[in-house]
Design an enzyme around this catalytic site. Sequence first.
Site, PDB file in Angstrom:
ATOM      1  CG  HIS A 262     -34.524  -6.660  28.854  1.00  0.00           C
ATOM      2  ND1 HIS A 262     -33.442  -6.194  28.132  1.00  0.00           N
ATOM      3  CD2 HIS A 262     -34.305  -7.977  29.072  1.00  0.00           C
ATOM      4  CE1 HIS A 262     -32.607  -7.198  27.921  1.00  0.00           C
ATOM      5  NE2 HIS A 262     -33.096  -8.286  28.476  1.00  0.00           N
ATOM      6  CG  ASP A 314     -35.985 -14.253  33.599  1.00  0.00           C
ATOM      7  OD1 ASP A 314     -35.570 -15.341  33.184  1.00  0.00           O
ATOM      8  OD2 ASP A 314     -35.245 -13.281  33.834  1.00  0.00           O
TER       9      ASP A 314
END
Length: 370
Positions: A262, A314
């Site tokens: 991320h 996700d």
Amino acid sequence: MAVEQTYHPGLDGVIATETNLSFLDTEQGEIVIHGYDLIQLSKTNGYLDIVHLLLNGALPDDDERSKLAHRLSQSYDVPEEVIDVLKLLPASTHPMDALRTGLSVLGGFDRQLENRDAEVNTERAYSLLAKLPTIVANSYRILDGKETLQPKEALSYSSNFLYMITGNEPRELEEEVFDQSLLLYSEHEMPNSTFTARVIASTLSDMYGALTGAVASLKGHLHGGANEAVMYMLLDANTPEEFETLLANKLAQKEKIMGFGHRVYMKKMDPRALMMKEALAKLSDAAGDDRLLRMCEAGEALMEKEKGLYPNLDYYAAPVYWMLGIPIGLYTPIFFASRTVGLSAHVIEQHNHNKLFRPRVKYTGPRYTT
């Protein structure tokens, strides 16, 4: 004297705007929403509480929560003309593109489209929150050759959303988990799609235009589309061992592994992913089948060992949605529908304290003299 300018590829570390909406405190591992930690709220509060918090600056009391739920339930329906336009799309259309089209068409029915007042924008946000689940679910049903479904006002917001997707009224645990996923996706400071929405809004374009641009941004595999890619990876394996081998082969071929890493959570696990991991465990226990959970845990351990990378939201949201019976093509549209409240709040804030975004470039091309 020329002012020295610093180049930040991808705008890494650049502070683009001031906001009182949210902040990612990576040191404390908190997602701050109007002063509250989103992760803590996800354990005790529902999605509509976050809707009220983002649009009103405070958590609702019982009466305010009830009024909000009723307000949204009275606005689920979309103009029939929007459905007619969706029926014109080819069956090969990606659900995110169908959502983008439906959202854009919806703007034409706003009689105060050019009004940027905060009060009108807030009413617009509530309307979008109510109608987008109907567009998301029915656009997919149309592309899949199915009849459209009418929303059920008697169901809660999250329960109705899930019903329109699956055609079945969800059980209590399914509603609880889905609602929590919407909450976790609701707002996340300044990702690409939110920045896109604010850049568009800074021209004093309308909210529909800003959110339509955000749909296009979120569709990308490096942003919202990662949840779809994660599920396809999981379906390519049958056991934890097979999944480990699949990931190891991808690493050997220097492929990007979706669902890991991320731009903000560099050295730790996305705290939202941990909540969805716990939700996946609950669904697995209820179903008596923990295969997907064990596969995900095996992949998580491998990626930490080999690359020092951790799951993002996700990674665990994908198998959660699969166990809820949600088609893969709807994972990212659902992400967008839940994020609509955060995006709308950012557009409202941008319109209220506007400054046109106009960055410069670092020129690397030739320069000739004549």
